[in-house]
Design an enzyme around this catalytic site. Structure first.
Site, mmCIF file in Angstrom:
data_model
loop_
_atom_site.group_PDB
_atom_site.id
_atom_site.type_symbol
_atom_site.label_atom_id
_atom_site.label_comp_id
_atom_site.label_asym_id
_atom_site.label_seq_id
_atom_site.Cartn_x
_atom_site.Cartn_y
_atom_site.Cartn_z
ATOM 1 N N GLY A 13 0.834 -1.211 0.000
ATOM 2 C CA GLY A 13 0.000 0.000 0.000
ATOM 3 C C GLY A 13 0.862 1.252 0.000
ATOM 4 N N SER A 15 1.768 3.242 -2.401
ATOM 5 C CA SER A 15 1.643 4.207 -3.506
ATOM 6 C C SER A 15 1.193 5.583 -3.047
ATOM 7 C CB SER A 15 0.658 3.674 -4.556
ATOM 8 O OG SER A 15 -0.628 3.505 -3.998
ATOM 9 N N VAL A 66 -2.355 -8.074 -2.787
ATOM 10 C CA VAL A 66 -1.770 -8.773 -1.628
ATOM 11 C C VAL A 66 -2.624 -9.948 -1.162
ATOM 12 C CG1 VAL A 66 -0.439 -6.811 -0.680
ATOM 13 C CG2 VAL A 66 -2.825 -7.166 0.051
ATOM 14 N N ASN A 92 0.852 -2.511 5.142
ATOM 15 C CA ASN A 92 0.009 -1.316 5.243
ATOM 16 C C ASN A 92 -1.193 -1.357 4.291
ATOM 17 O OD1 ASN A 92 -0.459 1.763 5.603
ATOM 18 N ND2 ASN A 92 -0.002 1.545 3.415
ATOM 19 N N SER A 144 -5.805 -0.649 13.212
ATOM 20 C CA SER A 144 -6.640 0.550 13.298
ATOM 21 C C SER A 144 -7.240 0.645 14.694
ATOM 22 C CB SER A 144 -7.789 0.497 12.289
ATOM 23 O OG SER A 144 -8.699 1.554 12.539
ATOM 24 N N TYR A 157 -14.165 -4.544 8.372
ATOM 25 C CA TYR A 157 -12.904 -3.812 8.558
ATOM 26 C C TYR A 157 -12.385 -3.989 9.998
ATOM 27 C CZ TYR A 157 -9.707 0.232 8.423
ATOM 28 O OH TYR A 157 -8.613 1.054 8.472
ATOM 29 N N LYS A 161 -8.916 -5.711 11.303
ATOM 30 C CA LYS A 161 -7.890 -4.952 12.033
ATOM 31 C C LYS A 161 -7.654 -5.535 13.431
ATOM 32 C CE LYS A 161 -6.897 -2.036 8.759
ATOM 33 N NZ LYS A 161 -5.566 -2.070 8.142
ATOM 34 N N ILE A 190 -7.085 9.386 10.287
ATOM 35 C CA ILE A 190 -5.980 10.040 9.560
ATOM 36 C C ILE A 190 -6.524 10.658 8.278
ATOM 37 C CG2 ILE A 190 -3.637 9.724 8.663
ATOM 38 C CD1 ILE A 190 -3.984 8.937 11.662
#
Ligand code: NAD
Length: 249
Positions: A13, A15, A66, A92, A144, A157, A161, A190
């Site tokens: 991750g 990029s 991934v 990540n 997270s 999610y 996490k 974030i």
């Protein structure tokens, strides 16, 4: 000064946003950096490679999913053949597919778990052989805050996490005797592409719960990740470091 000279750092991750910031943070000591991403195009990854190149870093980008065990096994095999080692792995890569359980499809569940959790397994398993041989390595998994708090509409999610936290502690125990430190960083809210899509009222609600009174920046996460991979954090393993402005204590 840490000894990253000519070491090999892989950031999934990498990029954009948090992953890019992590890659740039490592750039100061001129390691070789490999970023993995799955963006629809190469625009962001090229921007990251350019920034790394301007800093004199040899960097490479691979657009690979991934969640594919075989693809990750091949990629890490190629990295080890090419560079002889993997010193740092930052897991990540991650996605969200937010929906209340009543509306969540099996595909929504599988895709988030497949990328966020299976992806961490795939990359860690593929990288750890090299680290065990070297008797040294650092792995940081990006979890997270909601993996601990839970969040309505994010059961897939949050499960992924929270899974990362258990995985991190287990692998830390398995490889501590081999000189490998395994930790997780759990970001709060974030300011990235992932959160930009949230409605203003949801962001406002989060903001009211952050004692430090601002959203986090990708650099806030990169600082913690970099430090965990430094000699200064050599006695730290199996930990979940929360970087969230006090959102969760
Ligand atoms: P982002 O959406 O800006 O970037 C995600 C990165 O993951 C991109 O490089 C993308 O190409 C890559 N990726 C997505 N699917 C992939 C796949 N199948 N294979 C390989 N790469 C893939 O996200 P971000 O905000 O920078 O988040 C980075 C990490 O931090 C994620 O794991 C995310 O869950 C976690 N996180 C973010 C926040 C936040 O508030 N932004 C909070 C807590 C945790």
């Amino acid at each position: 000064m840490n000894n990253f000279d000519s070491r090999v750092v892989v950031v999934t991750g990498g990029s954009r946003d948090i992953g890019r910031s992590i890659a740039l943070k490592f750039s100061g000591e001129k390691p070789r950096i490999i970023i993995v991403h799955y963006d629809p195009d190469e625009a962001d990854s090229e921007k990251t490679l350019n920034e790394l190149s301007l800093r004199g870093v040899q960097a490479f980008s691979h657009r690979i999913d991934v969640s594919s065990f075989d693809a990750m096994d091949r990629l890490f095999g190629d990295i080890i053949s090419e560079f002889g080692r993997i010193d740092v792995l930052i897991n990540n890569a991650g996605i969200t597919r937010d929906k209340l359980l009543m509306r969540m499809s099996e595909e929504d569940w599988d895709r988030v778990i497949g990328i966020n959790l299976q992806g961490v397994f795939n990359c860690t398993k593929a990288a750890i052989r090299s680290m065990i041989r070297q008797k040294k390595g650092n792995i940081v998994n990006i979890s997270s805050v909601v993996g601990q708090m839970g969040n309505a509409g994010q059961s897939n999610y949050c499960a992924s996490k929270a899974g990362i936290m258990g995985f991190t502690k287990s692998i830390a125990r398995e490889v501590a005797g081999r000189g490998i430190n395994v930790n997780a960083v759990a970001p709060g809210f974030i300011d990235t592409g992932m959160t930009a899509v949230l409605p203003e009222n949801v962001k406002e609600k989060f903001m009211q719960q952050i004692p430090l009174g601002r959203l986090g920046r990708p650099e806030d996460i990169a600082e913690a990740v970099y430090w965990l991979c430094s000699d200064a954090a050599g006695y730290i393993t199996g930990q979940i470091i929360h970087v969230n402005g006090g959102l969760y204590m």
